[in-house]
Write a protein that holds these residues in place. Structure first.
Motif, mmCIF file in Angstrom:
data_model
loop_
_atom_site.group_PDB
_atom_site.id
_atom_site.type_symbol
_atom_site.label_atom_id
_atom_site.label_comp_id
_atom_site.label_asym_id
_atom_site.label_seq_id
_atom_site.Cartn_x
_atom_site.Cartn_y
_atom_site.Cartn_z
ATOM 1 N N GLY A 75 0.827 -1.399 0.016
ATOM 2 C CA GLY A 75 -0.090 0.002 -0.099
ATOM 3 C C GLY A 75 0.936 1.243 0.030
ATOM 4 O O GLY A 75 0.388 2.233 -0.581
ATOM 5 N N GLN A 76 2.146 1.176 0.497
ATOM 6 C CA GLN A 76 2.971 2.291 0.686
ATOM 7 C C GLN A 76 3.434 2.677 -0.839
ATOM 8 O O GLN A 76 3.407 3.705 -1.060
ATOM 9 C CB GLN A 76 4.114 2.107 1.642
ATOM 10 C CG GLN A 76 3.452 2.200 3.260
ATOM 11 C CD GLN A 76 3.003 3.360 3.695
ATOM 12 O OE1 GLN A 76 3.639 4.265 3.396
ATOM 13 N NE2 GLN A 76 2.074 3.463 4.250
ATOM 14 N N ALA A 123 0.058 6.664 -6.679
ATOM 15 C CA ALA A 123 -1.048 7.763 -6.837
ATOM 16 C C ALA A 123 -0.453 9.111 -6.459
ATOM 17 O O ALA A 123 -1.202 9.930 -6.986
ATOM 18 C CB ALA A 123 -1.755 7.170 -5.775
ATOM 19 N N ALA A 168 -6.003 -1.258 10.172
ATOM 20 C CA ALA A 168 -7.382 -0.814 10.214
ATOM 21 C C ALA A 168 -7.964 -0.900 11.621
ATOM 22 O O ALA A 168 -7.748 -1.590 12.343
ATOM 23 C CB ALA A 168 -8.071 -1.858 9.300
ATOM 24 N N ARG A 190 -7.576 0.595 -10.201
ATOM 25 C CA ARG A 190 -6.156 0.509 -10.195
ATOM 26 C C ARG A 190 -5.657 0.499 -11.729
ATOM 27 O O ARG A 190 -4.530 0.982 -11.792
ATOM 28 C CB ARG A 190 -5.891 -0.972 -9.765
ATOM 29 C CG ARG A 190 -6.308 -1.158 -8.467
ATOM 30 C CD ARG A 190 -6.222 -2.483 -7.726
ATOM 31 N NE ARG A 190 -4.880 -3.036 -7.556
ATOM 32 C CZ ARG A 190 -3.828 -2.568 -6.886
ATOM 33 N NH1 ARG A 190 -4.111 -1.853 -5.785
ATOM 34 N NH2 ARG A 190 -2.545 -2.872 -7.110
ATOM 35 N N MET A 229 -5.976 9.142 -5.874
ATOM 36 C CA MET A 229 -6.634 8.022 -5.240
ATOM 37 C C MET A 229 -6.774 7.959 -3.827
ATOM 38 O O MET A 229 -5.804 8.214 -3.198
ATOM 39 C CB MET A 229 -5.970 6.712 -5.735
ATOM 40 C CG MET A 229 -6.649 5.250 -5.620
ATOM 41 S SD MET A 229 -6.077 4.123 -6.905
ATOM 42 C CE MET A 229 -7.097 2.901 -6.324
ATOM 43 N N PHE A 235 -7.257 5.102 -0.764
ATOM 44 C CA PHE A 235 -7.340 3.645 -0.695
ATOM 45 C C PHE A 235 -8.207 3.265 0.721
ATOM 46 O O PHE A 235 -8.387 3.797 1.613
ATOM 47 C CB PHE A 235 -5.736 3.241 -0.545
ATOM 48 C CG PHE A 235 -5.071 3.668 -1.448
ATOM 49 C CD1 PHE A 235 -4.742 2.587 -2.624
ATOM 50 C CD2 PHE A 235 -4.226 4.587 -1.740
ATOM 51 C CE1 PHE A 235 -4.093 2.908 -3.901
ATOM 52 C CE2 PHE A 235 -3.493 5.231 -2.812
ATOM 53 C CZ PHE A 235 -3.376 4.102 -3.765
ATOM 54 N N GLN A 264 -7.036 1.160 2.618
ATOM 55 C CA GLN A 264 -6.379 0.966 4.078
ATOM 56 C C GLN A 264 -5.706 2.398 4.219
ATOM 57 O O GLN A 264 -4.421 2.396 4.836
ATOM 58 C CB GLN A 264 -5.438 -0.011 3.827
ATOM 59 C CG GLN A 264 -5.946 -1.436 3.733
ATOM 60 C CD GLN A 264 -6.505 -1.806 4.846
ATOM 61 O OE1 GLN A 264 -6.248 -1.122 6.076
ATOM 62 N NE2 GLN A 264 -7.451 -2.855 4.946
ATOM 63 N N PHE A 265 -6.035 3.517 3.663
ATOM 64 C CA PHE A 265 -5.504 4.832 3.798
ATOM 65 C C PHE A 265 -4.148 4.822 3.333
ATOM 66 O O PHE A 265 -4.108 5.999 2.664
ATOM 67 C CB PHE A 265 -5.268 5.032 5.370
ATOM 68 C CG PHE A 265 -6.292 4.440 6.244
ATOM 69 C CD1 PHE A 265 -7.870 4.280 5.781
ATOM 70 C CD2 PHE A 265 -5.930 3.887 7.687
ATOM 71 C CE1 PHE A 265 -8.691 3.857 6.785
ATOM 72 C CE2 PHE A 265 -6.938 3.193 8.144
ATOM 73 C CZ PHE A 265 -8.375 3.389 7.808
ATOM 74 N N ASN A 266 -3.172 3.963 3.675
ATOM 75 C CA ASN A 266 -1.616 4.058 2.991
ATOM 76 C C ASN A 266 -1.196 5.525 3.274
ATOM 77 O O ASN A 266 -0.271 6.076 2.616
ATOM 78 C CB ASN A 266 -1.706 3.839 1.458
ATOM 79 C CG ASN A 266 -2.357 2.513 1.323
ATOM 80 O OD1 ASN A 266 -2.223 1.759 2.167
ATOM 81 N ND2 ASN A 266 -2.530 2.248 0.125
ATOM 82 N N LEU A 267 -1.135 6.106 4.629
ATOM 83 C CA LEU A 267 -0.708 7.319 4.929
ATOM 84 C C LEU A 267 0.947 6.749 5.104
ATOM 85 O O LEU A 267 1.045 5.767 5.614
ATOM 86 C CB LEU A 267 -1.077 7.883 6.174
ATOM 87 C CG LEU A 267 -2.368 8.377 6.125
ATOM 88 C CD1 LEU A 267 -3.011 8.895 7.222
ATOM 89 C CD2 LEU A 267 -2.508 9.588 4.738
ATOM 90 N N GLN A 297 -7.555 8.871 9.920
ATOM 91 C CA GLN A 297 -6.559 8.850 8.937
ATOM 92 C C GLN A 297 -7.008 8.808 7.546
ATOM 93 O O GLN A 297 -6.319 9.322 6.642
ATOM 94 C CB GLN A 297 -5.975 7.092 9.101
ATOM 95 C CG GLN A 297 -5.106 7.101 10.415
ATOM 96 C CD GLN A 297 -4.150 5.704 10.330
ATOM 97 O OE1 GLN A 297 -3.598 5.394 9.365
ATOM 98 N NE2 GLN A 297 -4.284 5.075 11.465
ATOM 99 N N ALA A 323 -12.817 -0.344 5.611
ATOM 100 C CA ALA A 323 -12.005 -0.560 6.762
ATOM 101 C C ALA A 323 -12.171 0.144 8.076
ATOM 102 O O ALA A 323 -11.467 0.059 9.202
ATOM 103 C CB ALA A 323 -10.115 -0.401 6.246
#
Lengths: 252, 264
Positions: A124-125, A131, A251, B55, B101, B103, B105-108, B162, B186
């Motif tokens: 995801g990172q 993105a 989550a 995606r 985008m 996501f 799962q946030f992906n910070l 988040q 989530a």
């Protein structure tokens, strides 16, 4: 001569050898730290190349990594010191030779730790960097490597201790390192006293200092990612109970 | 800023798009287009290829066949002398900076503060000054209801917070197209409403084109202009949300909606 007398003599010799042993120990420390610094640079470069999607970066990195992992440090030392001069490439100082041999050998192992930890950064990172249209260099430098760093420290700490122990064979190119001086001490005392006592303590103490140093680095790196306690909290006299670990991207 | 282009040109256009993972064909000959400012929700059972579409637009997946156009320009491949030719990474990047985008799962980025997460790409990718990016980030944080969280660590925030930061991060890039990939899946049920309200607000106050994958049917009904029902990698029905949700013509759509909406 009874046992006690023998030990007294041993410690007298140790005292006489003290300055030499200390110099040898310092040489081992320098070899280890400089070798590790070189190994780290090599590991990062080869690790990044090895994890690159571009085959012309990946293939040479794979070849170099496999070559230096697959041949022994002793053989590499011989090559750098005795064989390369035959091709007109002479390195004057045995110390430089030692640092280079340790650096390339352990750098090749470290490259695998670097590559593996980068691929362990959550997908995801990587996707978030796409993105946000980050360039490859930008995402590696600012997002992926800082997170991979926390993951690679335990493997690097292992390699660092291996490197310290590996440094004990550099005496073959004529360096008076700790191991060499221990051998000198053995001649006037005994293998038991010199290696199994003085050597054991010396190497162990340094290895312990290295692993503890790496552990502190790991604590700091993890805290920066929002995991675990800060260094100050850990070192404070009244340590807090660790809060339940927050998973990255967890989550709720 | 989004480049102004001909309003007649679709913002996103899929032409004969195919996507397979090995032998598993996820999308078959998919054709659809999204107009500027249009908000489209993709619904359908899991595995129907909805997320894959987002995606593909974000270039997180490789296209197996066909073409995707963004503002009329090819995103991944173009046809040249009857062959499919990959576009240059420079061309792709130019289009990609118009797409944002959010996501599931946030992906910070955990190695940065909330503020740093938001200003990173505007500074390094769009070349904004730090002052400009920071000012914008603060106003975005205000907009998502987190004005006092700028210096916090992302992982010290709740999931809902988040996700709101992640929305601010995506909006900081001034995207022309915003892709929302199950952004509330989530989250704890009680914070889902907050996040959806923020997105409703974004929909009401901007002209950003949205492509949404969600299981929140009331949200889909509220914000979207068009709903597309997917099954087995194909669009089996599409239309205005009022039509699809109250009077679906396809039997598969009826089954799906009665399953997700309960007996409503």
């Amino acid at each position: 001569m009874d046992w006690l007398e023998q030990q007294q003599q041993n410690f007298e010799s140790l005292q006489n050898f003290g300055p030499r042993l200390w110099d040898g120990f310092l040489l081992t420390v320098q070899l280890t730290l400089l070798g590790a610094a070189l190994a780290f640079v090599i590991a990062v470069i080869l690790g990044l190349m090895g994890g690159s999607p571009k085959w012309w970066l990946r293939t040479p990195a794979r070849i170099i990594i496999e070559f230096f992992r697959g041949t022994s440090l002793l053989v590499q030392l011989f090559w750098v010191y005795y064989v390369l001069p035959l091709f007109g490439l002479t390195l004057e100082s045995p110390f430089t030779v030692g640092v280079i041999a340790l650096g390339v050998n352990y750098g090749a192992y470290g490259a695998e730790a670097v590559r593996a930890s980068m691929t362990s950064v959550a997908s995801g990172q990587w996707e978030a960097t796409v993105a946000l249209s980050m360039s490859w260099t930008h995402k590696i430098r600012r997002v992926i490597f800082p997170q991979a760093w926390a993951l690679m420290i335990p493997s690097l700490a292992n390699l660092l201790v291996h490197l310290l122990k590996g440094s004990a064979i550099v005496y073959i190119v004529g360096l008076n390192d700790f191991n060499f001086e221990l051998d000198q001490l053995r001649r006037v005392t005994s293998a038991w006293f010199s290696y199994a006592f003085v050597g054991l303590i010396g190497y162990f103490a340094f290895a312990l200092a290295l692993t503890q140093g790496m552990r502190l680095l790991e604590i700091r790196a993890k805290h920066r990612l929002g995991q675990g306690l800060s260094m100050r909290e850990i070192l404070s006299p009244a340590p807090k109970v660790p809060t339940s670990g927050i998973q990255p991207g967890g989550a709720s | 800023m989004p480049t102004p282009t001909d309003p007649e040109v679709p913002v996103i256009e899929f032409v004969d798009v195919q996507k397979s993972f090995g032998d598993n064909i996820v999308l078959k000959d998919l054709n659809f287009s999204v107009r500027r400012g249009e908000r489209v929700t993709l619904i359908g059972p899991s595995g129907s290829g909805k997320t894959t579409i987002l995606r593909l637009v974000m270039t997180l997946e490789e296209l197996t066949g066909g073409y995707i156009f963004v503002d009329g320009e090819p995103l991944t491949h173009r046809e040249k002398d009857g062959k499919r030719v990959a576009v240059s990474s420079k061309e792709q990047k130019k289009l990609r900076t118009r797409i944002g985008m959010v996501f599931q799962q946030f992906n910070l980025f955990p190695n940065m503060t909330v503020l740093e997460n938001i200003i990173e790409a505007p500074i390094y990718v769009l070349g904004q000054s730090k002052a400009e990016a920071t000012a914008k980030a603060h106003s975005l944080l205000e907009q998502v209801g987190l004005p006092d969280k700028a210096d916090q660590h992302p992982l010290s925030l709740s999931g809902g917070q988040q996700q709101r930061v992640a929305i601010a991060r995506a909006l900081a890039m001034d995207p022309e197209i915003l892709l929302l990939d199950e952004v509330t899946s989530a989250l704890d049920p009680e914070v889902v409403g907050d996040v959806l309200n923020i997105l409703r607000n974004v929909a009401d106050t901007t002209n950003v084109t949205m492509l949404i994958v969600t299981h929140e049917m009331s949200f889909a009904r509220d914000v979207s202009h068009k709903v597309m029902m997917f099954d087995g990698g194909r669009v089996i029905e599409e239309g205005a949300p009022e039509k699809i949700f109250s009077d679906p013509s396809h039997q598969r759509t009826q089954q799906f909606l009665s399953a997700v909406l309960g007996d409503a």
